[in-house]
Write a protein that holds these residues in place. Structure first.
Motif, PDB file in Angstrom:
ATOM      1  N   ALA A  89     -19.740 -61.878  45.245  1.00 43.91           N
ATOM      2  CA  ALA A  89     -21.153 -62.177  45.480  1.00 43.91           C
ATOM      3  C   ALA A  89     -21.372 -63.538  46.137  1.00 43.91           C
ATOM      4  O   ALA A  89     -22.129 -63.658  47.110  1.00 43.91           O
ATOM      5  CB  ALA A  89     -21.919 -62.099  44.159  1.00 43.91           C
ATOM      6  N   LEU A  90     -20.721 -64.566  45.617  1.00 46.35           N
ATOM      7  CA  LEU A  90     -20.920 -65.909  46.160  1.00 46.35           C
ATOM      8  C   LEU A  90     -20.349 -66.032  47.570  1.00 46.35           C
ATOM      9  O   LEU A  90     -20.914 -66.726  48.430  1.00 46.35           O
ATOM     10  CB  LEU A  90     -20.289 -66.949  45.238  1.00 46.35           C
ATOM     11  N   LEU A  91     -19.248 -65.360  47.822  1.00 48.09           N
ATOM     12  CA  LEU A  91     -18.647 -65.386  49.153  1.00 48.09           C
ATOM     13  C   LEU A  91     -19.565 -64.707  50.165  1.00 48.09           C
ATOM     14  O   LEU A  91     -19.666 -65.136  51.318  1.00 48.09           O
ATOM     15  CB  LEU A  91     -17.283 -64.690  49.136  1.00 48.09           C
ATOM     16  N   LYS A  92     -20.254 -63.644  49.717  1.00 42.15           N
ATOM     17  CA  LYS A  92     -21.201 -62.941  50.587  1.00 42.15           C
ATOM     18  C   LYS A  92     -22.414 -63.819  50.895  1.00 42.15           C
ATOM     19  O   LYS A  92     -22.943 -63.791  52.010  1.00 42.15           O
ATOM     20  CB  LYS A  92     -21.650 -61.636  49.928  1.00 42.15           C
ATOM     21  N   ILE A  93     -22.852 -64.599  49.910  1.00 42.14           N
ATOM     22  CA  ILE A  93     -23.943 -65.549  50.159  1.00 42.14           C
ATOM     23  C   ILE A  93     -23.510 -66.586  51.181  1.00 42.14           C
ATOM     24  O   ILE A  93     -24.236 -66.919  52.118  1.00 42.14           O
ATOM     25  CB  ILE A  93     -24.367 -66.259  48.856  1.00 42.14           C
ATOM     26  N   GLU A  94     -22.292 -67.081  51.009  1.00 44.11           N
ATOM     27  CA  GLU A  94     -21.771 -68.106  51.916  1.00 44.11           C
ATOM     28  C   GLU A  94     -21.725 -67.589  53.353  1.00 44.11           C
ATOM     29  O   GLU A  94     -22.016 -68.327  54.298  1.00 44.11           O
ATOM     30  CB  GLU A  94     -20.390 -68.556  51.464  1.00 44.11           C
ATOM     31  N   GLY A 100     -26.728 -68.978  59.322  1.00 48.47           N
ATOM     32  CA  GLY A 100     -27.995 -69.652  59.581  1.00 48.47           C
ATOM     33  C   GLY A 100     -29.122 -69.361  58.606  1.00 48.47           C
ATOM     34  O   GLY A 100     -30.208 -69.930  58.724  1.00 48.47           O
ATOM     35  N   TYR A 101     -28.889 -68.474  57.633  1.00 50.78           N
ATOM     36  CA  TYR A 101     -29.930 -68.185  56.649  1.00 50.78           C
ATOM     37  C   TYR A 101     -29.957 -69.265  55.569  1.00 50.78           C
ATOM     38  O   TYR A 101     -28.932 -69.869  55.258  1.00 50.78           O
ATOM     39  CB  TYR A 101     -29.690 -66.822  55.996  1.00 50.78           C
ATOM     40  N   SER A 102     -31.135 -69.488  54.998  1.00 51.30           N
ATOM     41  CA  SER A 102     -31.285 -70.495  53.947  1.00 51.30           C
ATOM     42  C   SER A 102     -31.763 -69.918  52.630  1.00 51.30           C
ATOM     43  O   SER A 102     -31.679 -70.571  51.591  1.00 51.30           O
ATOM     44  CB  SER A 102     -32.293 -71.571  54.396  1.00 51.30           C
ATOM     45  N   VAL A 103     -32.268 -68.681  52.670  1.00 51.05           N
ATOM     46  CA  VAL A 103     -32.862 -68.035  51.496  1.00 51.05           C
ATOM     47  C   VAL A 103     -32.471 -66.568  51.487  1.00 51.05           C
ATOM     48  O   VAL A 103     -32.349 -65.940  52.543  1.00 51.05           O
ATOM     49  CB  VAL A 103     -34.404 -68.137  51.543  1.00 51.05           C
ATOM     50  N   ILE A 140     -32.349 -64.371  43.360  1.00 52.77           N
ATOM     51  CA  ILE A 140     -32.816 -65.195  44.485  1.00 52.77           C
ATOM     52  C   ILE A 140     -31.940 -66.433  44.631  1.00 52.77           C
ATOM     53  O   ILE A 140     -31.633 -67.111  43.651  1.00 52.77           O
ATOM     54  CB  ILE A 140     -34.278 -65.610  44.276  1.00 52.77           C
ATOM     55  N   PHE A 141     -31.543 -66.738  45.858  1.00 57.76           N
ATOM     56  CA  PHE A 141     -30.779 -67.953  46.128  1.00 57.76           C
ATOM     57  C   PHE A 141     -31.398 -68.706  47.293  1.00 57.76           C
ATOM     58  O   PHE A 141     -32.094 -68.130  48.130  1.00 57.76           O
ATOM     59  CB  PHE A 141     -29.305 -67.639  46.430  1.00 57.76           C
ATOM     60  N   MET A 142     -31.140 -69.999  47.334  1.00 57.96           N
ATOM     61  CA  MET A 142     -31.649 -70.819  48.445  1.00 57.96           C
ATOM     62  C   MET A 142     -30.870 -72.129  48.503  1.00 57.96           C
ATOM     63  O   MET A 142     -30.275 -72.563  47.504  1.00 57.96           O
ATOM     64  CB  MET A 142     -33.140 -71.114  48.267  1.00 57.96           C
ATOM     65  N   TYR A 172     -39.215 -69.192  56.205  1.00 54.28           N
ATOM     66  CA  TYR A 172     -37.843 -68.691  56.205  1.00 54.28           C
ATOM     67  C   TYR A 172     -37.789 -67.171  56.164  1.00 54.28           C
ATOM     68  O   TYR A 172     -38.673 -66.519  55.619  1.00 54.28           O
ATOM     69  CB  TYR A 172     -37.075 -69.246  54.998  1.00 54.28           C
ATOM     70  N   ARG A 173     -36.715 -66.635  56.734  1.00 53.34           N
ATOM     71  CA  ARG A 173     -36.429 -65.220  56.638  1.00 53.34           C
ATOM     72  C   ARG A 173     -35.620 -64.990  55.374  1.00 53.34           C
ATOM     73  O   ARG A 173     -34.546 -65.580  55.197  1.00 53.34           O
ATOM     74  CB  ARG A 173     -35.623 -64.757  57.865  1.00 53.34           C
ATOM     75  N   ILE A 174     -36.136 -64.167  54.462  1.00 50.64           N
ATOM     76  CA  ILE A 174     -35.430 -63.860  53.221  1.00 50.64           C
ATOM     77  C   ILE A 174     -34.435 -62.736  53.511  1.00 50.64           C
ATOM     78  O   ILE A 174     -34.833 -61.594  53.748  1.00 50.64           O
ATOM     79  CB  ILE A 174     -36.410 -63.455  52.109  1.00 50.64           C
ATOM     80  N   CYS A 175     -33.163 -63.071  53.512  1.00 50.54           N
ATOM     81  CA  CYS A 175     -32.134 -62.086  53.838  1.00 50.54           C
ATOM     82  C   CYS A 175     -31.624 -61.385  52.577  1.00 50.54           C
ATOM     83  O   CYS A 175     -31.858 -61.842  51.460  1.00 50.54           O
ATOM     84  CB  CYS A 175     -30.965 -62.760  54.563  1.00 50.54           C
TER      85      CYS A 175
END
Length: 224
Positions: A89-94, A100-103, A140-142, A172-175
């Protein structure tokens, strides 16, 4: 990339052990902060000294903001106690952050074999893509700077995740990351699937119309 996983808790002895095992399996560089709103059961003793614990005024918004203040991660991930992540999960967020996503949030799936709960999960994921609204049970992450830019988690007794999304989507675009979060369906089972879904939609509509938040909170407690 350093992550801070923030988990608000309140009398979660039935769910906390499963979450602790799940967190232990995650890949990546992270800290975990449990923000407790005054648990009277064995929640804190089960966590023990495995992770950082902060005491906070009761309420998810208060608890998450309190934990964020002592966090050190570049990315903050707000996680419910009855949710389970996949190992990567964390690697996918990274990956998303590096693009370029922030949220963002995860793709949700409920821990139920009911076809209606599967449909509920599909609709929840569509809501993120089409309306840019993410709820807390979707993880939710940001980026840390975004958290402070929007003023942290809105200090509301209910609908804090809804209001947070409204603020975030202005800039922001919520991905959605390519990883699933499995979330408890206990609220829906307890209150009845269709009844709970309808009541949640009604509460959101009331919030958009500006109905007093304390009235909405009272009705939400009836749903739970």
């Amino acid at each position: 990339m350093k992550f801070s996983i923030i988990v608000p808790t309140l009398n979660e002895e039935e769910n906390i052990q499963l979450l602790l095992e799940n967190i232990k399996s995650l890949k990546g560089d992270y800290e975990v902060i449990f923000s407790d709103g005054g648990s009277k059961d064995k929640t804190l003793s089960i966590i023990g000294d495995k992770h950082k614990i902060v005491n906070s005024k009761k309420g998810r918004a208060n608890q998450m903001n309190t934990a964020a203040k002592v966090s050190v991660g570049e990315v903050l991930l707000f996680l419910h106690c009855d949710s389970i992540l996949q190992k990567d999960a964390l690697l996918k967020i990274e990956e998303k952050i590096n693009k370029g996503y922030s949220v963002g949030c995860f793709n949700i799936a409920f821990d139920s074999s009911s076809i209606w709960m599967k449909i509920c999960g599909i609709l929840s994921n569509l809501r993120v893509r089409l309306r840019q609204i993410a709820f807390g049970d979707q993880g939710i992450f940001m980026k840390r700077e975004v958290f402070y830019e929007v003023g942290g988690i809105p200090s509301l007794p209910i609908m804090e995740d809804y209001e947070l999304s409204l603020r975030l989507r202005k800039s922001y675009r919520i991905c959605q990351v390519d990883s699933r979060i499995k979330t408890s369906s206990r609220r829906f089972i307890k209150g009845g699937i269709f009844s709970t879904m309808w009541k949640m939609q009604r509460l959101q509509s009331m919030y958009r119309r500006g109905v007093n938040i304390e009235e909405i909170n009272r009705m939400y407690k009836d749903v739970r």
